[in-house]
Motif scaffolding. Structure first.
Motif, mmCIF file in Angstrom:
data_model
loop_
_atom_site.group_PDB
_atom_site.id
_atom_site.type_symbol
_atom_site.label_atom_id
_atom_site.label_comp_id
_atom_site.label_asym_id
_atom_site.label_seq_id
_atom_site.Cartn_x
_atom_site.Cartn_y
_atom_site.Cartn_z
ATOM 1 N N VAL A 98 -26.585 38.991 -13.291
ATOM 2 C CA VAL A 98 -27.440 40.071 -12.797
ATOM 3 C C VAL A 98 -27.305 40.147 -11.282
ATOM 4 N N ARG A 99 -27.347 41.345 -10.771
ATOM 5 C CA ARG A 99 -27.223 41.597 -9.333
ATOM 6 C C ARG A 99 -28.489 42.248 -8.815
ATOM 7 N N TYR A 100 -28.989 41.769 -7.670
ATOM 8 C CA TYR A 100 -30.086 42.403 -6.946
ATOM 9 C C TYR A 100 -29.487 43.103 -5.740
ATOM 10 N N TYR A 101 -29.934 44.349 -5.486
ATOM 11 C CA TYR A 101 -29.439 45.061 -4.316
ATOM 12 C C TYR A 101 -30.446 46.096 -3.842
ATOM 13 N N ILE A 102 -30.232 46.544 -2.608
ATOM 14 C CA ILE A 102 -31.023 47.625 -2.031
ATOM 15 C C ILE A 102 -30.068 48.745 -1.636
ATOM 16 N N LEU A 103 -30.604 49.923 -1.461
ATOM 17 C CA LEU A 103 -29.831 51.037 -0.923
ATOM 18 C C LEU A 103 -30.249 51.246 0.523
ATOM 19 N N LYS A 104 -29.248 51.260 1.395
ATOM 20 C CA LYS A 104 -29.508 51.508 2.816
ATOM 21 C C LYS A 104 -28.429 52.444 3.325
ATOM 22 N N GLU A 105 -28.846 53.602 3.787
ATOM 23 C CA GLU A 105 -27.917 54.612 4.283
ATOM 24 C C GLU A 105 -26.832 54.902 3.248
ATOM 25 N N ASP A 106 -27.248 55.100 2.012
ATOM 26 C CA ASP A 106 -26.365 55.415 0.888
ATOM 27 C C ASP A 106 -25.360 54.318 0.552
ATOM 28 N N LYS A 107 -25.596 53.097 1.027
ATOM 29 C CA LYS A 107 -24.738 51.961 0.694
ATOM 30 C C LYS A 107 -25.544 50.943 -0.097
ATOM 31 N N GLU A 108 -24.913 50.381 -1.110
ATOM 32 C CA GLU A 108 -25.540 49.315 -1.885
ATOM 33 C C GLU A 108 -25.310 47.996 -1.166
ATOM 34 N N ILE A 109 -26.397 47.292 -0.866
ATOM 35 C CA ILE A 109 -26.306 46.000 -0.184
ATOM 36 C C ILE A 109 -26.833 44.936 -1.137
ATOM 37 N N THR A 110 -25.922 44.104 -1.625
ATOM 38 C CA THR A 110 -26.269 43.024 -2.548
ATOM 39 C C THR A 110 -26.906 41.885 -1.771
ATOM 40 N N PHE A 111 -28.034 41.371 -2.295
ATOM 41 C CA PHE A 111 -28.661 40.247 -1.607
ATOM 42 C C PHE A 111 -28.889 39.042 -2.513
ATOM 43 N N ASP A 112 -28.594 39.166 -3.807
ATOM 44 C CA ASP A 112 -28.754 38.007 -4.688
ATOM 45 C C ASP A 112 -28.041 38.255 -6.004
ATOM 46 N N PHE A 113 -27.641 37.154 -6.639
ATOM 47 C CA PHE A 113 -27.095 37.173 -7.987
ATOM 48 C C PHE A 113 -27.929 36.214 -8.828
ATOM 49 N N ILE A 114 -28.144 36.579 -10.067
ATOM 50 C CA ILE A 114 -28.865 35.728 -10.999
ATOM 51 C C ILE A 114 -27.854 35.225 -12.018
ATOM 52 N N PHE A 115 -27.817 33.914 -12.180
ATOM 53 C CA PHE A 115 -26.865 33.274 -13.081
ATOM 54 C C PHE A 115 -27.581 32.773 -14.330
ATOM 55 N N PRO A 116 -26.824 32.494 -15.398
ATOM 56 C CA PRO A 116 -27.440 32.018 -16.641
ATOM 57 C C PRO A 116 -28.318 30.777 -16.436
ATOM 58 N N HIS A 117 -29.325 30.698 -17.280
ATOM 59 C CA HIS A 117 -30.267 29.580 -17.327
ATOM 60 C C HIS A 117 -31.196 29.612 -16.124
ATOM 61 N N THR A 118 -31.521 30.834 -15.676
ATOM 62 C CA THR A 118 -32.372 31.039 -14.510
ATOM 63 C C THR A 118 -33.452 32.065 -14.838
ATOM 64 N N PHE A 119 -34.652 31.819 -14.329
ATOM 65 C CA PHE A 119 -35.719 32.808 -14.430
ATOM 66 C C PHE A 119 -35.568 33.807 -13.295
ATOM 67 N N PHE A 120 -35.895 35.066 -13.582
ATOM 68 C CA PHE A 120 -35.836 36.090 -12.545
ATOM 69 C C PHE A 120 -36.860 37.177 -12.800
ATOM 70 N N CYS A 121 -37.228 37.843 -11.704
ATOM 71 C CA CYS A 121 -38.191 38.930 -11.754
ATOM 72 C C CYS A 121 -38.426 39.379 -10.319
#
Length: 146
Positions: free
Chosen positions: A93-116
């Motif tokens: 899973v990928r976490y990202y934000i949009l800034k000036e029409d660009k996707e900026i990734t700030f985290d990845f979620i890997f298996p066996h991990t809680f996320f929210c």
């Protein structure tokens, strides 16, 4: 046991040493229900590695919902309220934000991990980021209402 209490524990474990708060966690999971399904082996292993006994997980595991998410599918969009704490069994899973029409990734979620989106989950305010499946994923999740 509420999903808010469970989410707080997972958030605290990400911020603090994982050994902190275990007495509180044992209190939350003080259940006599037994767990006999092999389909949730990863999440059971996650907790047993922390020292939680399988028999104490029953009440929590009964509240989990299994969900398959396809590659490229949105999990949560900016502006929506987070309603689940999820455990990623398989996939990425990928976490990202949009800034000036660009996707900026700030985290990845890997298996066996809680996320929210913990901030959104606790405050019931809209999230400020996107989460998307980079691969086909299988998650176990618990609802805010549980």
């Amino acid at each position: 046991m509420t999903s808010i209490q469970i989410a707080f524990f997972f958030y605290a474990c990400r911020v603090f040493d994982q050994s902190d708060g275990m007495d509180w966690f044992y209190f939350l999971l003080n259940s006599q229900a037994a767990f006999n399904s092999s389909s949730m082996t990863d999440i059971v292993s996650y907790f047993t590695d922390l020292g939680v006994k399988q028999k104490d997980l029953g009440a929590f595991l009964d509240l989990l919902e299994r969900k398959r998410i396809h590659k490229g599918q949105a999990i949560l969009d900016e502006g929506l309220v987070e309603n689940y704490v999820s455990f990623l069994q398989t996939g990425l899973v990928r976490y990202y934000i949009l800034k000036e029409d660009k996707e900026i990734t700030f985290d990845f979620i890997f298996p066996h991990t809680f996320f929210c989106s913990y901030d959104s989950f606790f405050t019931r305010k809209p999230t400020q980021f996107y989460s998307t499946a980079l691969t086909d994923c299988e998650i176990l999740r618990i609802s805010y209402n549980d």
